[in-house]
Scaffold this motif. Sequence first.
Motif, PDB file in Angstrom:
ATOM      1  N   GLY A 176       0.832  -1.158   0.174  1.00  0.00           N
ATOM      2  CA  GLY A 176       0.104   0.055  -0.147  1.00  0.00           C
ATOM      3  C   GLY A 176       0.826   1.376   0.112  1.00  0.00           C
ATOM      4  N   PHE A 177       0.233   2.548  -0.153  1.00  0.00           N
ATOM      5  CA  PHE A 177       0.916   3.587  -0.389  1.00  0.00           C
ATOM      6  C   PHE A 177       0.166   4.614   0.252  1.00  0.00           C
ATOM      7  N   ASP A 287       2.486   1.968 -12.543  1.00  0.00           N
ATOM      8  CA  ASP A 287       3.215   2.725 -11.613  1.00  0.00           C
ATOM      9  C   ASP A 287       2.372   3.590 -10.834  1.00  0.00           C
ATOM     10  N   PRO A 288       2.337   3.225  -9.385  1.00  0.00           N
ATOM     11  CA  PRO A 288       1.447   4.253  -8.699  1.00  0.00           C
ATOM     12  C   PRO A 288       1.931   5.526  -8.511  1.00  0.00           C
ATOM     13  N   PHE A 289       3.144   5.662  -8.688  1.00  0.00           N
ATOM     14  CA  PHE A 289       3.783   7.064  -8.658  1.00  0.00           C
ATOM     15  C   PHE A 289       3.097   8.224  -9.635  1.00  0.00           C
ATOM     16  N   SER A 290       2.828   7.466 -10.868  1.00  0.00           N
ATOM     17  CA  SER A 290       2.252   8.453 -11.940  1.00  0.00           C
ATOM     18  C   SER A 290       0.945   8.939 -11.431  1.00  0.00           C
ATOM     19  N   VAL A 299      -7.731  13.482  -9.246  1.00  0.00           N
ATOM     20  CA  VAL A 299      -6.487  12.921  -9.396  1.00  0.00           C
ATOM     21  C   VAL A 299      -6.003  12.214  -8.173  1.00  0.00           C
ATOM     22  N   ILE A 300      -5.204  11.073  -8.488  1.00  0.00           N
ATOM     23  CA  ILE A 300      -4.472  10.365  -7.289  1.00  0.00           C
ATOM     24  C   ILE A 300      -3.042   9.889  -7.866  1.00  0.00           C
ATOM     25  N   GLY A 301      -2.323  10.047  -6.707  1.00  0.00           N
ATOM     26  CA  GLY A 301      -1.020   9.600  -7.258  1.00  0.00           C
ATOM     27  C   GLY A 301      -0.060   9.057  -5.740  1.00  0.00           C
ATOM     28  N   ALA A 302       0.546   8.071  -5.649  1.00  0.00           N
ATOM     29  CA  ALA A 302       1.391   8.041  -4.477  1.00  0.00           C
ATOM     30  C   ALA A 302       2.460   8.806  -4.144  1.00  0.00           C
ATOM     31  N   ILE A 303       2.418   8.918  -2.980  1.00  0.00           N
ATOM     32  CA  ILE A 303       3.481  10.080  -2.418  1.00  0.00           C
ATOM     33  C   ILE A 303       4.667   9.037  -1.663  1.00  0.00           C
ATOM     34  N   SER A 304       4.473   8.134  -1.291  1.00  0.00           N
ATOM     35  CA  SER A 304       5.514   6.916  -0.680  1.00  0.00           C
ATOM     36  C   SER A 304       4.829   5.694  -0.454  1.00  0.00           C
ATOM     37  N   ALA A 305       5.599   4.742  -0.624  1.00  0.00           N
ATOM     38  CA  ALA A 305       5.274   3.355  -0.298  1.00  0.00           C
ATOM     39  C   ALA A 305       5.336   2.896   1.429  1.00  0.00           C
TER      40      ALA A 305
END
Length: 351
Positions: A176-177, A287-290, A299-305
């Motif tokens: 998860g992220f 890629d969750p960081f996109s 919009v949603i995007g990961a900041i950190s794992a």
Amino acid sequence: MRDSILYYPHIEIQNEKWLKSAILLWDNVYRIVPASYTPKDSDEVLRACDNDLVRAVSLEKEDMRRITQDFQDFLDGMQYKPAGLEYDEYAYLHPEKIDSTLYPTLEKYAQGESDEGFLTLPREVVRGYMFFLSTEVAKRRQLARCTDDKYSFAVSSYFSEAANFDDFLYDREAEGFYSSLILENLLPLNVDSIPMSAVIKASENSKDEKAAFKLELSKFSEQLYKCESIDHGKTIFNDFRKDLEQAKQDLKASQGFLNKDDVGSFFSVGVPTSASVYGALLGVGGDPFSLYSFSTSMVIGAISAYTNYKNAKSLQENPSGAAYLLSLEKEFAGTGRYPAFDRYLEEFIND
């Protein structure tokens, strides 16, 4: 989401535009003000104070006792010191915000006192301590937390998530992220041209719509956190984007400031998001960081794992743990560009 927020990490609310935007979403804005200190407020901020929309938090012994232990444990338990806690600049911390039992911990960092009695400490230590303090104060008072600073929004996750990230923030195989959920065009970018009196009236008249929007956002974030099925992840986005978009439109219509084609500011909330949700959005191996747009304005995007996703908590379980950002920066609003939250946090930890 609670009806009130705690502003962090400063005492003064220097951004009047941000305050007006916050009042359009929450009933009250709290801030931590030492008893012997008088904030240097502008006329517009004072007007909000006079209408009981901005309130001071008086620190209690229990606040200080808890934050002292938490901060000491955090410093002592670090396996390594993040680059963001190394320092070459200094800042001031009011002594009334520090419990006497914490002085031995901070004493080795202190460089003296200012003429007004503030302790001179490394800027990064002050920042870390204030993130801890704001989280504890918010938790004891059932407040959400909100900032006007994109760096503070990103970095605060390191503290509020109990350092549940290591130096490998971009582990794309994580369970998860910690993510940024961004909603565009929720609030008017030109809110500074709207009189405070009109903002206050609109906020009062849109209480039902504010509550409905917050409820949908809370339900949505809860699903992002708990979903363990890629197939169901698709259902979540199909269902909730309609409900959340409708709640957002109802709120805007009730306040009457932002027309259909106007460009508005964006609103972001930090939410734990399962790998299954990203699998639903991006497909296996995505890629969750996109940054992924799942509607015309969300919009949603990961900041950190997460190092251990099992230790993450949803907004409903830990409303003071997540941070909120109201951004009125013209370089982002309506441009399709967004702050690089993952890079801000990565720089804090590693650069």
